[in-house]
Design an enzyme around this catalytic site. Structure first.
Site, short mmCIF file in Angstrom:
data_model
loop_
_atom_site.label_atom_id
_atom_site.label_comp_id
_atom_site.label_asym_id
_atom_site.label_seq_id
_atom_site.Cartn_x
_atom_site.Cartn_y
_atom_site.Cartn_z
N ASP A 139 0.83 -1.21 0.00
CA ASP A 139 0.00 0.00 0.00
C ASP A 139 0.86 1.26 0.00
O ASP A 139 0.46 2.30 -0.51
CB ASP A 139 -0.88 0.05 1.26
CG ASP A 139 -1.82 -1.13 1.38
OD1 ASP A 139 -1.88 -1.94 0.44
OD2 ASP A 139 -2.49 -1.25 2.42
N ASP A 217 -2.86 5.22 -2.95
CA ASP A 217 -2.18 4.08 -2.32
C ASP A 217 -1.52 3.32 -3.46
O ASP A 217 -2.10 3.17 -4.56
CB ASP A 217 -3.18 3.16 -1.61
CG ASP A 217 -3.47 3.60 -0.17
OD1 ASP A 217 -3.13 4.75 0.18
OD2 ASP A 217 -4.05 2.79 0.57
N HIS A 266 -7.79 -0.42 -3.54
CA HIS A 266 -6.74 -1.34 -3.98
C HIS A 266 -7.27 -2.26 -5.07
O HIS A 266 -8.30 -2.90 -4.91
CB HIS A 266 -6.12 -2.14 -2.84
CG HIS A 266 -5.64 -1.24 -1.74
ND1 HIS A 266 -5.42 -1.68 -0.46
CD2 HIS A 266 -5.31 0.08 -1.74
CE1 HIS A 266 -5.00 -0.67 0.29
NE2 HIS A 266 -4.94 0.41 -0.47
N ASP A 268 -5.68 -4.91 -6.30
CA ASP A 268 -5.03 -6.22 -6.37
C ASP A 268 -5.87 -7.38 -5.85
O ASP A 268 -5.35 -8.49 -5.67
CB ASP A 268 -3.64 -6.19 -5.70
CG ASP A 268 -3.64 -5.65 -4.28
OD1 ASP A 268 -4.71 -5.23 -3.80
OD2 ASP A 268 -2.57 -5.65 -3.66
N CYS A 368 -0.69 -7.90 -0.90
CA CYS A 368 -0.68 -6.73 0.00
C CYS A 368 0.48 -6.80 0.99
O CYS A 368 1.09 -5.77 1.31
CB CYS A 368 -1.96 -6.69 0.82
SG CYS A 368 -3.47 -6.62 -0.12
#
Ligand code: ABU
Length: 383
Positions: A139, A217, A266, A268, A368
């Site tokens: 992040d 982020d 995020h 991902d 992450c």
């Protein structure tokens, strides 16, 4: 309340995962110390996050926008306090297991330095009762080639999180890496949609961050060589994406996708390229293949395994597809995600199972919890 202007300085070299760390710079193979262009080239060096001292963010509209509604009480009860010890201990054990697995695979594992996340801090404009953690290097930092970029993060409680990584960044810089910090946002109130403004919208607010200053982020970006894929989210605004686009310059193209995600934060657990020409997609968030990938072999992730119900305080169950590639064939997968493991095998890949379900409580999974600092391979175009 005692307010410190800056967080506790990181203790250089303090390790939270008991795993051999990088050999001295002069013992390393020649070549750039930081070099990673995509998500799948052979992994050589990785930062693994730490759960030590993790604190629950205080409840706020920013948290409400991304936390599962059923966990609201948890944040209201414990916001600003340490995560329950059993959550941290279980996450720590799994991080140690991950670090050991990576080490066995010949990957150099690095860890952040100790940081006291319990300390309040302030800027001239606001105060935060605590920090959060150093569990998710993905992040905080974005590696593009030989450059590490500090992200201008939007959560106030994460303002000084990068300090846990500063000793490593300094070491990488000494060894030749390029090191950049995106303009640090002031995070004044104007940066956020006001609670009443959000409440007055007919549907959920699209994004809680305004365009006051650039924020992002790093986990809202996925790297495929000369092409990066981004999403706007509750922490990443259009100015943040534009800052990165201009910073990277004409050698790179930053594409913005619009996943169907009611709580975007995020990218991902929405898309993950596993090899050149192989893309794993979240069937709910990107049910149609993004046009750029039409010549790729694209597959949809199976539903997450609901077995072993656990609290997901800060993510959806789709962290099941938040994977880390060792190389173009081998990829780390949570051991209980049997359907995903079978699907990957059928795709000609070798899933490497690793227990990581408890860690999910902190808001992410393998991708992450790691930052691939070095992968063997050069800058290419895959489109
Ligand atoms: N922070 C990883 C992504 C979590 C999610 O999309 O549910």
């Amino acid at each position: 309340m005692k307010v410190a202007a800056v967080a506790t300085p990181a203790a250089p070299g303090a390790a939270t995962v008991r795993t051999p760390t990088t050999p001295a710079a002069d013992a390393r193979a020649p070549g750039p110390v930081v070099s990673s262009h995509n998500e799948w080239d052979p992994l050589e060096e990785v930062v693994v996050g730490s759960a030590d001292g993790a604190h629950v963010p205080a409840w706020s509209p920013m948290i409400a926008a991304t936390a599962p509604e059923e966990e609201r009480g948890f944040f209201q009860r414990l916001g600003g306090s340490p995560f329950p010890a059993e959550v941290v201990d279980a996450a720590r054990r799994e991080l140690e297991g991950l670090a050991e697995l990576l080490h066995r695979e010949g990957v150099v594992v690095r860890v952040p330095s100790a940081l006291d996340h319990s300390r309040p801090f302030a800027t001239p404009d606001w105060e935060s009762g605590s920090g959060m953690y150093a569990a998710m290097p993905r992040d905080v930092l974005l590696v593009v080639g030989d450059e590490i970029i500090e992200a201008p993060m939007a959560w106030r409680c994460r303002y000084f999180e990068v300090n846990a990584f500063r000793p490593l960044l300094t070491e990488y810089f000494r060894a030749g890496a390029r090191w950049t910090a995106a303009p640090r946002p002031t995070l004044r109130d104007e940066q956020f949609l006001a609670a009443e403004e959000a409440a007055s919208l007919h549907s959920a607010p699209p994004y809680m961050v305004t365009e006051y200053e650039p924020t992002f982020d790093a986990a809202d970006f996925i790297r495929c060589g000369r092409d990066l894929f981004a999403q706007r989210s509750h922490v990443t605004n259009a100015l943040g994406i534009e800052w990165l686009r201009r910073h990277l310059g004409s050698a790179y193209t930053v594409h913005v996708l619009e996943p169907n995600d009611p709580h975007p934060m995020h990218i991902d657990a929405t898309m993950l390229p596993l090899a050149a020409g192989k893309l794993l997609l979240n069937p709910e968030r990107l049910p149609e293949v993004p046009p750029r990938f039409r010549d790729w072999d694209v597959r949809f992730a199976p539903p997450p395994n609901p077995e072993g119900a656990r609290h997901l305080y800060m993510s959806s169950a789709w962290v099941s597809m938040n994977l880390l590639s060792l190389d173009e064939r081998r990829v780390l997968v949570e051991e209980k995600e049997m359907e995903l493991r079978a699907m990957l095998r059928g795709w000609g890949m070798e899933p490497v199972p690793c227990p990581f379900r408890s860690f999910n409580a902190l808001g992410g999974s393998f991708h992450c919890a790691t930052l691939d600092v070095r992968r063997r391979g050069g800058l290419q175009s895959y489109f």
